[in-house]
Design a protein around this motif. Structure first.
Motif, PDB file in Angstrom:
ATOM      1  N   CYS A   1      -3.509  -4.216  -7.043  1.00 14.68           N
ATOM      2  CA  CYS A   1      -3.999  -4.640  -5.738  1.00 14.68           C
ATOM      3  C   CYS A   1      -2.915  -4.511  -4.686  1.00 14.68           C
ATOM      4  CB  CYS A   1      -4.445  -6.100  -5.779  1.00 14.68           C
ATOM      5  SG  CYS A   1      -5.872  -6.416  -6.816  1.00 14.68           S
ATOM      6  N   THR A   2      -3.351  -4.504  -3.438  1.00 13.25           N
ATOM      7  CA  THR A   2      -2.451  -4.651  -2.309  1.00 13.25           C
ATOM      8  C   THR A   2      -3.048  -5.691  -1.377  1.00 13.25           C
ATOM      9  OG1 THR A   2      -1.121  -3.443  -0.699  1.00 13.25           O
ATOM     10  CG2 THR A   2      -3.463  -2.843  -0.856  1.00 13.25           C
TER      11      THR A   2
ATOM     12  N   PRO B   1      -1.628  -3.679   7.037  1.00  9.65           N
ATOM     13  CA  PRO B   1      -1.152  -4.078   5.712  1.00  9.65           C
ATOM     14  C   PRO B   1      -0.217  -5.268   5.756  1.00  9.65           C
ATOM     15  CG  PRO B   1      -0.007  -2.114   6.457  1.00  9.65           C
ATOM     16  CD  PRO B   1      -1.077  -2.376   7.468  1.00  9.65           C
TER      17      PRO B   1
ATOM     18  N   LEU C   1     -12.098  -2.600  -1.239  1.00  9.66           N
ATOM     19  CA  LEU C   1     -11.821  -1.166  -1.286  1.00  9.66           C
ATOM     20  C   LEU C   1     -13.053  -0.383  -0.851  1.00  9.66           C
ATOM     21  CD1 LEU C   1     -10.053   1.258  -1.960  1.00  9.66           C
ATOM     22  CD2 LEU C   1     -10.813   1.053  -4.349  1.00  9.66           C
TER      23      LEU C   1
ATOM     24  N   TYR D   1      -3.882  -7.001   2.725  1.00 14.31           N
ATOM     25  CA  TYR D   1      -4.121  -6.626   4.115  1.00 14.31           C
ATOM     26  C   TYR D   1      -4.382  -7.877   4.943  1.00 14.31           C
ATOM     27  CZ  TYR D   1      -4.387  -1.535   3.774  1.00 14.31           C
ATOM     28  OH  TYR D   1      -4.086  -0.210   3.625  1.00 14.31           O
TER      29      TYR D   1
ATOM     30  N   ASP E   1       1.925   5.848  -3.511  1.00 10.47           N
ATOM     31  CA  ASP E   1       1.921   4.426  -3.862  1.00 10.47           C
ATOM     32  C   ASP E   1       2.994   4.094  -4.887  1.00 10.47           C
ATOM     33  OD1 ASP E   1      -1.657   4.419  -3.790  1.00 10.47           O
ATOM     34  OD2 ASP E   1      -0.264   3.834  -2.211  1.00 10.47           O
TER      35      ASP E   1
ATOM     36  N   ARG F   1     -13.391  -0.548   2.886  1.00 10.66           N
ATOM     37  CA  ARG F   1     -12.439   0.327   3.567  1.00 10.66           C
ATOM     38  C   ARG F   1     -12.887   1.784   3.470  1.00 10.66           C
ATOM     39  NH1 ARG F   1      -5.854   0.858   3.099  1.00 10.66           N
ATOM     40  NH2 ARG F   1      -5.738   2.732   4.354  1.00 10.66           N
TER      41      ARG F   1
ATOM     42  N   LEU G   1      -6.027  -1.143  -5.322  1.00 13.00           N
ATOM     43  CA  LEU G   1      -5.347   0.132  -5.128  1.00 13.00           C
ATOM     44  C   LEU G   1      -5.920   1.156  -6.101  1.00 13.00           C
ATOM     45  CD1 LEU G   1      -1.527  -0.663  -4.788  1.00 13.00           C
ATOM     46  CD2 LEU G   1      -2.954   0.483  -3.091  1.00 13.00           C
TER      47      LEU G   1
ATOM     48  N   TYR H   1       3.122  -6.271   3.885  1.00 12.52           N
ATOM     49  CA  TYR H   1       4.115  -5.591   3.064  1.00 12.52           C
ATOM     50  C   TYR H   1       4.542  -6.501   1.912  1.00 12.52           C
ATOM     51  CZ  TYR H   1       7.676  -2.280   1.788  1.00 12.52           C
ATOM     52  OH  TYR H   1       8.402  -1.355   1.094  1.00 12.52           O
TER      53      TYR H   1
ATOM     54  N   VAL I   1       0.827  -1.200   0.000  1.00 12.33           N
ATOM     55  CA  VAL I   1       0.000   0.000   0.000  1.00 12.33           C
ATOM     56  C   VAL I   1       0.864   1.253   0.000  1.00 12.33           C
ATOM     57  CG1 VAL I   1      -0.258   0.074   2.528  1.00 12.33           C
ATOM     58  CG2 VAL I   1      -1.986   1.123   1.058  1.00 12.33           C
ATOM     59  N   LYS I   2       2.033   1.190   0.676  1.00 11.05           N
ATOM     60  CA  LYS I   2       3.007   2.275   0.620  1.00 11.05           C
ATOM     61  C   LYS I   2       4.398   1.681   0.706  1.00 11.05           C
ATOM     62  CE  LYS I   2       0.264   6.055   2.609  1.00 11.05           C
ATOM     63  NZ  LYS I   2       0.169   7.061   3.689  1.00 11.05           N
TER      64      LYS I   2
END
Length: 473
Positions: free
Chosen positions: A346-347, A356, A436, A349, A326, A439, A452, A358, A318-319
């Motif tokens: 996508c990311t 998140p 998404l 979680y 991003d 969230r 994302l 990583y 996500v970061k």
């Protein structure tokens, strides 16, 4: 707002044009222009090391699978251990109930030759680990033992030695993205990425037996000699051990090692060859998607799809760990180029707690015909400026099975064997979009996959231009 977005686009394009032109001039000047413009359509990188047949490749996904295997092979070492990494933590454990890295290597060093090559650290205390921190790590790892450790400070300014590789008894090797360190996060995670109250970590490595091991060993021996002045004894190339054909590709900047005065830029070449060839699927997992050279190819594929079935799926953190954006707005570029919804970013979680996972893996799969696993991110650091190692194979069965394993993990289901474009459209997209939306409504996540959005700006701050032009350059 529209005028601001247009100014943002113009500024971003200008900066990226400067970066691309800079790297093309640089590679042309040192005789590596073909890395960005290969002359033929082969999926193998040209030159040495060449593809090696008779190899055994095993892709190990996530720390819970990779780290114990590394530990088992290390414990069985009979003659030598050669390890290179970005950073090491002496208290790191490859098995949760096993010895620390220091304990393991110290015991090994009493009976076999153990050599460790670590990046010497950042010369200015602007990044971690610093030179001082790495010297302290070296002392904690090796003092009072027979471990030989060398700190490699032959990096380009603002860059590092980023590869992660292990060679055991000159017969088994590992290449991948997993560092044997606790710095910046906990590498020991499972494919289920359970909620742990801390950052999850998705990564991958490849275990190698057969002739390709000699290429990994030769590269690490070259680095050992460059740093210490000591030449390691030559080792015979291992006999065939499997049915895979594979190639070691690397990034080595010019002018840092005497043995490679022009450097080596085969990772960039490998990605360019594979992505240009794509017909039905590009699947990328990476810590960064910042390279304008790579983005230009992906944009072209989206604007002029090679087939009706073509899809592009990227899985990113996500970061990234050194930025607030991003992908420096690169997602926005791909979204704009995606004229008929072929692209998904996508990311990951940990479900329920909105923590998140990583994404640190560096995996590329094209058309289920080409696969790479290694240490290289899709940014200018890894393609032009850091030292990196990747393994590439054109073994279709291994490429497909690796993709299916990853898709089973990320989707949390087994029925992912259909045509890739159907699975993307009917499974990936609905789940990622739903999460998404949850969230954005402030509701708990019920799945680990989340889309994302592609709204980030390329030039909304100085981070992108400065990194792209100064640091990445």
């Amino acid at each position: 707002m529209a005028s601001l977005a247009r100014l943002d686009e113009i500024a971003g394009n200008a900066v990226e044009s400067v970066v691309v032109a800079h790297h093309r001039r640089r590679l042309r000047r040192i005789g590596w222009a073909a890395a960005l413009d290969p002359a033929d359509g082969s999926l193998w990188a040209a030159g040495d090391p060449a593809p090696r047949s008779g190899c055994s490749l095993e892709v190990l996904i996530d720390g819970s699978e990779a780290l114990p295997r590394i530990g088992e092979d290390l414990e069985r070492a009979q003659s030598s251990v050669l390890i290179a990494g970005w950073h090491f933590t002496p208290s790191f454990r490859l098995r949760l109930d096993g010895p620390t890295l220091r304990e393991l290597l110290a015991e090994l060093a009493d009976r076999v030759d153990v050599r460790v090559i670590a990046w010497a650290g950042a010369p200015l205390p602007l990044f971690k680990p610093s030179r001082k921190e790495v010297r302290a790590m070296r002392d904690a790892l090796a003092r009072g033992t027979r471990i030989h450790i060398a700190l490699d400070d032959r990096e380009r300014p603002m860059h590092c030695h980023h590869e992660k590789a292990i060679v055991i008894d000159d017969s088994v090797a590992y290449v991948g993205g997993i560092d044997l360190t606790s710095l910046a996060g906990n590498r020991w995670d499972t494919p289920h990425h359970p909620a742990r109250g801390e950052l999850g970590w998705h990564d991958a490595s490849v275990r190698i037996e057969g002739p390709l091991v000699a290429d990994v060993r030769s590269h690490l021996a070259l680095r050992w000699h460059e740093v210490t002045g000591e030449r390691l004894d030559a080792a015979p190339r291992p006999e065939p051990r499997g049915e895979h054909e594979a190639q070691l590709v690397r990034t080595v900047p010019e002018k840092i090692y005497g043995a490679l005065p022009r450097g080596h830029f085969r990772i960039a070449e490998a990605y360019v060859r594979a992505l240009r060839s794509a017909q039905t699927l590009v699947y990328l997992e990476n810590q960064f998607l910042w390279s304008p050279e790579i983005l230009a190819i992906l944009e072209q594929k989206l604007r002029r799809p090679p087939t009706d079935e073509f899809r592009l799926v990227v899985v990113l953190p996500v970061k990234p760990n050194n930025g607030n954006d991003d992908t420096r707005g690169q997602l926005a570029r791909l979204v704009a180029a995606d004229v008929d919804e072929r692209f998904l970013a996508c990311t990951l979680y940990q479900p329920g707690i909105a923590e998140p996972i990583y994404v640190h893996a560096k995996i590329g799969i094209v058309d289920d015909a080409w696969l790479t696993v290694g240490s290289a991110n899709l940014n200018e650091h890894s393609l032009f400026n850091d030292t990196e190692l990747n393994v590439v194979t054109c073994d279709a069965a291994l490429a497909r099975e690796t993709r299916l394993r990853l898709w089973r993990e990320h989707l949390g289901r087994d029925d992912v064997h259909g045509p890739p474009h159907v699975v993307v459209d009917e499974l990936w997209k609905p789940v990622a979009a739903e999460q998404l939306e949850r969230r954005e409504r402030g509701e708990p996540l019920t799945h680990r996959l989340l889309r994302l959005p592609g709204f980030s700006r390329r030039s909304g701050s100085l981070l992108g231009p400065l990194n792209g032009l100064v640091v990445d350059g």
